[in-house]
Design a protein around this motif. Structure first.
Motif, PDB file in Angstrom:
ATOM      1  N   VAL A 210       0.848  -1.189   0.000  1.00 53.95           N
ATOM      2  CA  VAL A 210       0.000   0.000   0.000  1.00 53.95           C
ATOM      3  C   VAL A 210       0.885   1.240   0.000  1.00 53.95           C
ATOM      4  N   THR A 211       0.620   2.135  -0.928  1.00 56.97           N
ATOM      5  CA  THR A 211       1.332   3.410  -0.991  1.00 56.97           C
ATOM      6  C   THR A 211       0.333   4.535  -0.767  1.00 56.97           C
ATOM      7  N   ALA A 212       0.604   5.383   0.239  1.00 59.82           N
ATOM      8  CA  ALA A 212      -0.269   6.514   0.545  1.00 59.82           C
ATOM      9  C   ALA A 212       0.557   7.629   1.164  1.00 59.82           C
TER      10      ALA A 212
ATOM     11  N   GLY B 117     -15.860  -5.558  -4.373  1.00 59.82           N
ATOM     12  CA  GLY B 117     -14.456  -5.332  -4.680  1.00 59.82           C
ATOM     13  C   GLY B 117     -13.751  -4.265  -3.875  1.00 59.82           C
ATOM     14  N   ARG B 118     -14.409  -3.688  -2.861  1.00 63.50           N
ATOM     15  CA  ARG B 118     -13.702  -2.771  -1.973  1.00 63.50           C
ATOM     16  C   ARG B 118     -12.832  -3.591  -1.016  1.00 63.50           C
ATOM     17  N   VAL B 119     -11.818  -2.947  -0.476  1.00 62.27           N
ATOM     18  CA  VAL B 119     -10.844  -3.657   0.347  1.00 62.27           C
ATOM     19  C   VAL B 119     -10.829  -3.082   1.752  1.00 62.27           C
ATOM     20  N   LEU B 120     -10.980  -3.949   2.739  1.00 60.76           N
ATOM     21  CA  LEU B 120     -10.871  -3.561   4.146  1.00 60.76           C
ATOM     22  C   LEU B 120      -9.479  -3.914   4.637  1.00 60.76           C
ATOM     23  N   LEU B 121      -8.794  -2.918   5.234  1.00 60.30           N
ATOM     24  CA  LEU B 121      -7.424  -3.104   5.716  1.00 60.30           C
ATOM     25  C   LEU B 121      -7.397  -3.005   7.230  1.00 60.30           C
TER      26      LEU B 121
ATOM     27  N   SER C 125       0.963   2.742  12.200  1.00 61.61           N
ATOM     28  CA  SER C 125       1.506   2.590  10.854  1.00 61.61           C
ATOM     29  C   SER C 125       1.431   3.910  10.102  1.00 61.61           C
ATOM     30  N   ALA C 126       2.270   4.038   9.092  1.00 63.55           N
ATOM     31  CA  ALA C 126       2.244   5.235   8.247  1.00 63.55           C
ATOM     32  C   ALA C 126       0.908   5.371   7.523  1.00 63.55           C
ATOM     33  N   LEU C 127       0.301   4.243   7.214  1.00 61.63           N
ATOM     34  CA  LEU C 127      -0.981   4.275   6.519  1.00 61.63           C
ATOM     35  C   LEU C 127      -2.075   4.851   7.417  1.00 61.63           C
ATOM     36  N   SER C 128      -2.105   4.442   8.680  1.00 64.15           N
ATOM     37  CA  SER C 128      -3.078   5.003   9.620  1.00 64.15           C
ATOM     38  C   SER C 128      -2.838   6.489   9.817  1.00 64.15           C
ATOM     39  N   ALA C 129      -1.564   6.873   9.896  1.00 68.35           N
ATOM     40  CA  ALA C 129      -1.231   8.291  10.056  1.00 68.35           C
ATOM     41  C   ALA C 129      -1.696   9.096   8.850  1.00 68.35           C
TER      42      ALA C 129
ATOM     43  N   THR D 213      -5.705   9.571  -0.834  1.00 66.66           N
ATOM     44  CA  THR D 213      -5.603   8.673  -1.978  1.00 66.66           C
ATOM     45  C   THR D 213      -4.545   7.626  -1.679  1.00 66.66           C
ATOM     46  N   ALA D 214      -4.697   6.470  -2.273  1.00 65.42           N
ATOM     47  CA  ALA D 214      -3.764   5.370  -2.031  1.00 65.42           C
ATOM     48  C   ALA D 214      -3.718   4.466  -3.252  1.00 65.42           C
ATOM     49  N   VAL D 215      -2.650   3.676  -3.333  1.00 67.40           N
ATOM     50  CA  VAL D 215      -2.503   2.668  -4.376  1.00 67.40           C
ATOM     51  C   VAL D 215      -2.232   1.333  -3.699  1.00 67.40           C
TER      52      VAL D 215
END
Length: 240
Positions: free
Chosen positions: A29-31, A48-52, A58-62, A73-75
């Motif tokens: 995951v890149t965000a 097709g949605r994704v639950l993480l 984590s950097a993603l939560s931040a 936005t994220a990839v």
């Protein structure tokens, strides 16, 4: 035969993308400029949605907390790896671009752009088509089925080579089951310095493992009706 794969009578791009997502165990995951990799941290909704499920530190939560609107936005990147060891083991890559939002202590990812890259090239998939598609019914079981076929039934794999055009078996060193879906089985044909793939199509799609058993028996019966061609003989022919 080059490094290409014949997907004739196979799943469409949207179904293939959903199959990659259904079978994947890890993702990157890149965000907000940060890239993190997670194992066993995602689940997929019916559309097709994704639950993480990621750590709070984590950097993603931040990134989700600090985004101006709370929806960064994220990839998300998923790799489809052949379960049986072969050359160029990555069969496909799936990239999902979209937005993240919070849901019950987890992050919900809504795809807005879907790209599937296979050996034949990259395909941009319409998000609505992706949401409506369903994964191949054998996607989750494919890894077990292919490894079982390769490890426990090498004689059956060799017998299936009777369905492969003779010119495709010139100088062959190994034949390995590469991919399996409801439409057919793909074999990887390896030579000393090259490889190629051959698709064996079922007479009708298999919607579950029980039907798959019948389809495989039908292929083996078809192979048995032809002239026997031993891999050892083809190896010898290629060495002359």
């Amino acid at each position: 035969m080059g490094d290409t794969q014949d997907w004739a009578a196979g799943p469409g791009a949207a179904e293939r993308a959903r199959s990659v997502l259904a079978a994947a165990w890890s993702c990157a995951v890149t965000a907000d400029g940060a890239r993190e990799e997670y194992v066993g941290a995602h689940t997929v909704t019916g559309d097709g949605r994704v639950l993480l499920d990621v750590p709070e530190d984590s950097a993603l939560s931040a990134a989700a907390l600090c985004a101006p609107r709370g929806e960064p936005t994220a990839v998300l990147e998923f790799a489809d790896v052949a379960p049986v060891p072969v050359r160029r083991r990555i069969r496909a890559r799936l990239w999902l671009s979209g937005r993240l939002s919070g849901r019950g202590g987890r992050l919900l990812f809504q795809p807005t752009r879907v790209v599937l890259r296979r050996p034949s090239g990259a395909v941009l998939i319409d998000p609505a088509e992706y949401a409506d598609a369903r994964p191949d019914p054998l996607a989750v079981a494919e890894a077990h089925l292919l490894t079982h076929l390769a490890d426990s039934h090498p004689d059956a794999v060799e017998r299936l080579t009777r369905l492969v055009p003779p010119q495709s078996l010139h100088a062959v060193t190994r034949v390995t089951p590469l991919a399996l879906d409801r439409h057919g089985l793909t074999l990887r044909i390896e030579r000393a310095r090259a490889h190629g793939d051959v698709r064996l199509t079922f007479h009708t799609p298999a919607d579950d493992v029980g039907q798959l058993t019948e389809r495989m028996h039908a292929l083996l019966t078809q192979a048995g009706a032809g002239c026997p061609r031993s891999l050892q003989r083809h190896r010898a022919d290629g060495d002359r």
